[in-house]
Design a protein around this motif. Structure first.
Motif, PDB file in Angstrom:
ATOM      1  N   VAL A   1      12.801  41.349 -21.781  1.00 34.83           N
ATOM      2  CA  VAL A   1      12.440  41.956 -20.498  1.00 34.83           C
ATOM      3  C   VAL A   1      13.729  42.093 -19.691  1.00 34.83           C
ATOM      4  CG1 VAL A   1      11.152  41.607 -18.349  1.00 34.83           C
ATOM      5  CG2 VAL A   1      10.121  40.956 -20.540  1.00 34.83           C
ATOM      6  N   CYS A   2      13.991  43.312 -19.177  1.00 41.03           N
ATOM      7  CA  CYS A   2      15.247  43.564 -18.458  1.00 41.03           C
ATOM      8  C   CYS A   2      14.974  44.126 -17.072  1.00 41.03           C
ATOM      9  CB  CYS A   2      16.101  44.589 -19.209  1.00 41.03           C
ATOM     10  SG  CYS A   2      16.563  44.085 -20.855  1.00 41.03           S
TER      11      CYS A   2
ATOM     12  N   LEU B   1      19.395  41.173 -15.055  1.00 38.28           N
ATOM     13  CA  LEU B   1      18.761  40.044 -15.717  1.00 38.28           C
ATOM     14  C   LEU B   1      18.157  40.510 -17.039  1.00 38.28           C
ATOM     15  CD1 LEU B   1      18.162  37.143 -14.531  1.00 38.28           C
ATOM     16  CD2 LEU B   1      15.899  38.000 -13.957  1.00 38.28           C
ATOM     17  N   PHE B   2      18.418  39.768 -18.117  1.00 39.77           N
ATOM     18  CA  PHE B   2      17.610  40.008 -19.320  1.00 39.77           C
ATOM     19  C   PHE B   2      17.050  38.684 -19.812  1.00 39.77           C
ATOM     20  CE2 PHE B   2      21.813  39.401 -21.299  1.00 39.77           C
ATOM     21  CZ  PHE B   2      21.547  38.716 -22.473  1.00 39.77           C
ATOM     22  N   ILE B   3      15.782  38.724 -20.155  1.00 42.07           N
ATOM     23  CA  ILE B   3      15.088  37.508 -20.574  1.00 42.07           C
ATOM     24  C   ILE B   3      14.408  37.787 -21.915  1.00 42.07           C
ATOM     25  CG2 ILE B   3      13.364  35.782 -19.966  1.00 42.07           C
ATOM     26  CD1 ILE B   3      13.630  36.663 -17.040  1.00 42.07           C
TER      27      ILE B   3
ATOM     28  N   THR C   1      21.801  46.650 -23.925  1.00 41.46           N
ATOM     29  CA  THR C   1      22.952  47.530 -23.699  1.00 41.46           C
ATOM     30  C   THR C   1      22.793  48.291 -22.386  1.00 41.46           C
ATOM     31  OG1 THR C   1      23.291  47.789 -26.081  1.00 41.46           O
ATOM     32  CG2 THR C   1      24.284  49.465 -24.671  1.00 41.46           C
ATOM     33  N   ARG C   2      21.615  48.881 -22.179  1.00 42.03           N
ATOM     34  CA  ARG C   2      21.365  49.642 -20.942  1.00 42.03           C
ATOM     35  C   ARG C   2      21.476  48.751 -19.711  1.00 42.03           C
ATOM     36  NH1 ARG C   2      16.242  53.703 -21.914  1.00 42.03           N
ATOM     37  NH2 ARG C   2      16.986  54.672 -23.831  1.00 42.03           N
ATOM     38  N   LEU C   3      21.007  47.503 -19.859  1.00 36.60           N
ATOM     39  CA  LEU C   3      21.075  46.566 -18.728  1.00 36.60           C
ATOM     40  C   LEU C   3      22.535  46.302 -18.342  1.00 36.60           C
ATOM     41  CD1 LEU C   3      21.022  43.067 -18.038  1.00 36.60           C
ATOM     42  CD2 LEU C   3      19.767  44.734 -16.666  1.00 36.60           C
ATOM     43  N   PHE C   4      23.375  46.058 -19.353  1.00 39.21           N
ATOM     44  CA  PHE C   4      24.798  45.825 -19.077  1.00 39.21           C
ATOM     45  C   PHE C   4      25.445  47.085 -18.498  1.00 39.21           C
ATOM     46  CE2 PHE C   4      24.525  41.907 -21.546  1.00 39.21           C
ATOM     47  CZ  PHE C   4      25.414  41.088 -20.860  1.00 39.21           C
TER      48      PHE C   4
END
Lengths: 261, 271
Positions: free
Chosen positions: B101-102, B114-116, B135-138
């Motif tokens: 979950v991002c 946040l990624f969990i 990757t998209r989150l970063f």
């Protein structure tokens, strides 16, 4: 021309004890090779042979997995399974190559990173993670050639590159067919079936755009394969050397960014 | 707690959450008590594996989480047998569309990405969607100038997506590097279990690496090591305390203090 081997026949070919590994290509392709040892942290891992030499008068850094020939040699080299020190030596010499703007050529052929208590104590996971991270930003061309078995993370640790090449009978996979069959069917003897499903042959990976080039092997001698590979390498070095650093790194980022996007 | 209960009810389809049973001491813990005690057994102190939504509730400022790429779902890139069915089963069992979950949120008032990961979805294994979402989150955090906090739990790369899974390790590493080069902080929180290709990529790429007590953290699987080497594994091998002793994690933090410590570290990195 492609031959008609099954996936598992290619796995067996890739693992064949007589198949040339890293040292063969260094010997037959690289002039004035100077081997450089050690990670300057803990030790020297013989499963990775690395150094500097010329390919057709172009200075290159070569980093090659090597399983050895005789039984003593193979034990010394952990049958080609690198320990953390091997990956750290590789990274140290990639950094040296970066400093002198020299292309890096990696030869991959190993069932995987060495799995053992000591390797874990010295950070096998971290060693691979650092290579992936640093290679993504290495400011010099990197070309990786899978010549044998490309075994999971331990192979990828030398596989973050601008151009990925596979020999026709090399394989590259997230897990060994035996490991896959054990998990799926609790039966390692179903490895041939697992090998088909994993899509691990050079032609599979070419069709997925994970590798850019396949070097044909069928009907060719080792020397002919080596010579064909050399021609492709020279071509790629020339192409990649013409890019600016920014273009090179962006191209490398996008090469992996697009996989499964 | 009531908001969380609502979310949990929607994702699990349960009107009432059943009590949790401790695997260590067999204690039966009413769900309210379980949550209030940070998913730790009140009897014996054993850590349960937290669901992503429980972690979110325990970590971020109420109402600040904005999820991204929620709908992204795995395909079957190598036509692996029975994978589609496996995905459907995982979806039903976990109430999630994938193993991570991002989004963005505030922690003690500080904005972050946040990624969990959630081990209830195929052991949190990484295929193309998990790799793509992280990757998209970063990339998003880099564009917005946000620090990233990752709660990690994973069995490693997902076998059913073959080489595509393996390549996610490189893809995510590239995004982590770009985020770092922008001068941004990444804190990796390693929870039980963190193994295989995840340890060999973004789990070990944090500026700061925090582990939960006794979490299993390692590269090679324990059974594989025993079978390959014939050696007996020492007590506590590959646990968080072992990794601390060998210098691979910065600190071990207990779950009830985790958010406090994260907030403190986030503050220390603010310009």
């Amino acid at each position: 021309m492609a031959d008609t081997k099954t996936a598992y026949e290619r796995v067996q070919a890739a693992r064949n004890g007589k198949r040339p590994m890293g040292s063969y290509y260094i010997e037959h392709m690289v002039d004035d090779f100077v081997e450089l040892h050690g990670d300057r942290r803990f030790g020297d891992d013989a499963a990775i042979v690395a150094g500097i030499g010329y390919i057709n008068h172009i200075p290159v850094t070569v980093i090659a997995m090597e399983r050895g020939d005789t039984i003593e040699d193979r034990m010394k080299r952990n049958f080609g399974c690198p320990e953390p020190e091997g990956y750290r030596k590789a990274l140290r010499l990639m950094k040296e190559a970066e400093k002198f703007h020299r292309p890096v050529i990696c030869f991959i052929g190993s069932s995987g990173a060495y799995c053992g208590i000591e390797a874990e104590k010295r950070g096998q996971g971290l060693a691979i993670a650092e290579n992936l991270y640093e290679m993504m930003g290495l400011k010099t061309p990197v070309i990786s050639v899978v010549v044998g078995e490309g075994g999971s993370g331990g192979a990828l640790a030398l596989g973050v590159c601008d151009t990925a090449i596979m020999l026709e009978n090399a394989v590259y996979s997230v897990i060994s067919p035996e490991g896959c069959a054990s998990i799926l069917w609790k039966d390692a003897s179903k490895a041939p079936e697992a090998a088909e499903h994993l899509r691990l042959t050079s032609y599979d990976l070419l069709s997925f755009d994970v590798v850019e080039k396949v070097i044909p092997e069928t009907g060719k001698t080792d020397r002919e394969i080596c010579s064909a590979l050399k021609t492709v390498l020279l071509d790629e070095i020339k192409k990649l050397s013409s890019l600016t650093t920014e273009e090179l790194l962006d191209h490398r980022y996008q090469k992996f960014r697009k996989i499964g996007a | 707690m009531s908001t969380l209960k609502t979310i949990l009810n929607t994702i699990t389809g349960n009107v009432e959450q059943p009590p949790r049973i401790c695997k260590k001491c067999n204690a039966e813990i009413p769900y309210e008590d379980y949550l209030a005690n940070h998913c730790i057994c009140p009897e014996c102190g054993a850590y349960f594996r937290m669901r992503a939504v429980e972690r979110l509730d325990a970590t971020v400022d109420k109402g600040t989480f904005q999820e991204i790429d929620r709908k992204l779902k795995s395909k079957n890139p190598i036509d692996f047998p029975d994978y589609k069915e496996k995905l459907e089963k995982a979806e039903k069992a976990s109430g999630l569309t994938e193993g991570v979950v991002c989004g963005t949120a505030k922690i003690d008032g500080i904005d972050c990405g946040l990624f969990i990961m959630d081990s209830a979805f195929m052991m949190g294994s990484m295929g193309t969607v998990v790799g793509e979402k992280i990757t998209r989150l970063f990339e998003k955090a880099t564009a917005l100038g946000l620090p990233v906090i990752g709660f990690i739990t994973s069995g490693g790369a997902r076998m059913q997506e073959g080489i595509f899974s393996l390549m996610q390790m490189a893809k995510v590493s590239g995004a982590v590097k770009r985020h770092s080069e922008a001068g941004l902080l990444y804190i990796a929180v390693l929870t039980d279990p963190t193994t295989g290709g995840i340890t060999a990529s973004f789990a070990m790429q944090g500026d700061i690496i925090i582990a939960e007590p006794k979490a299993l953290i390692g590269f090679a699987g324990q059974r594989v090591i025993e079978q390959t080497t014939g050696e007996k594994l020492p007590a506590g091998f590959q646990r968080a305390e072992f990794q601390l002793e060998h210098g691979f994690v910065d600190l071990i933090e207990e779950r009830p203090r985790m958010t406090y410590t994260l907030a403190k570290l986030l503050k220390l990195h603010q310009a």
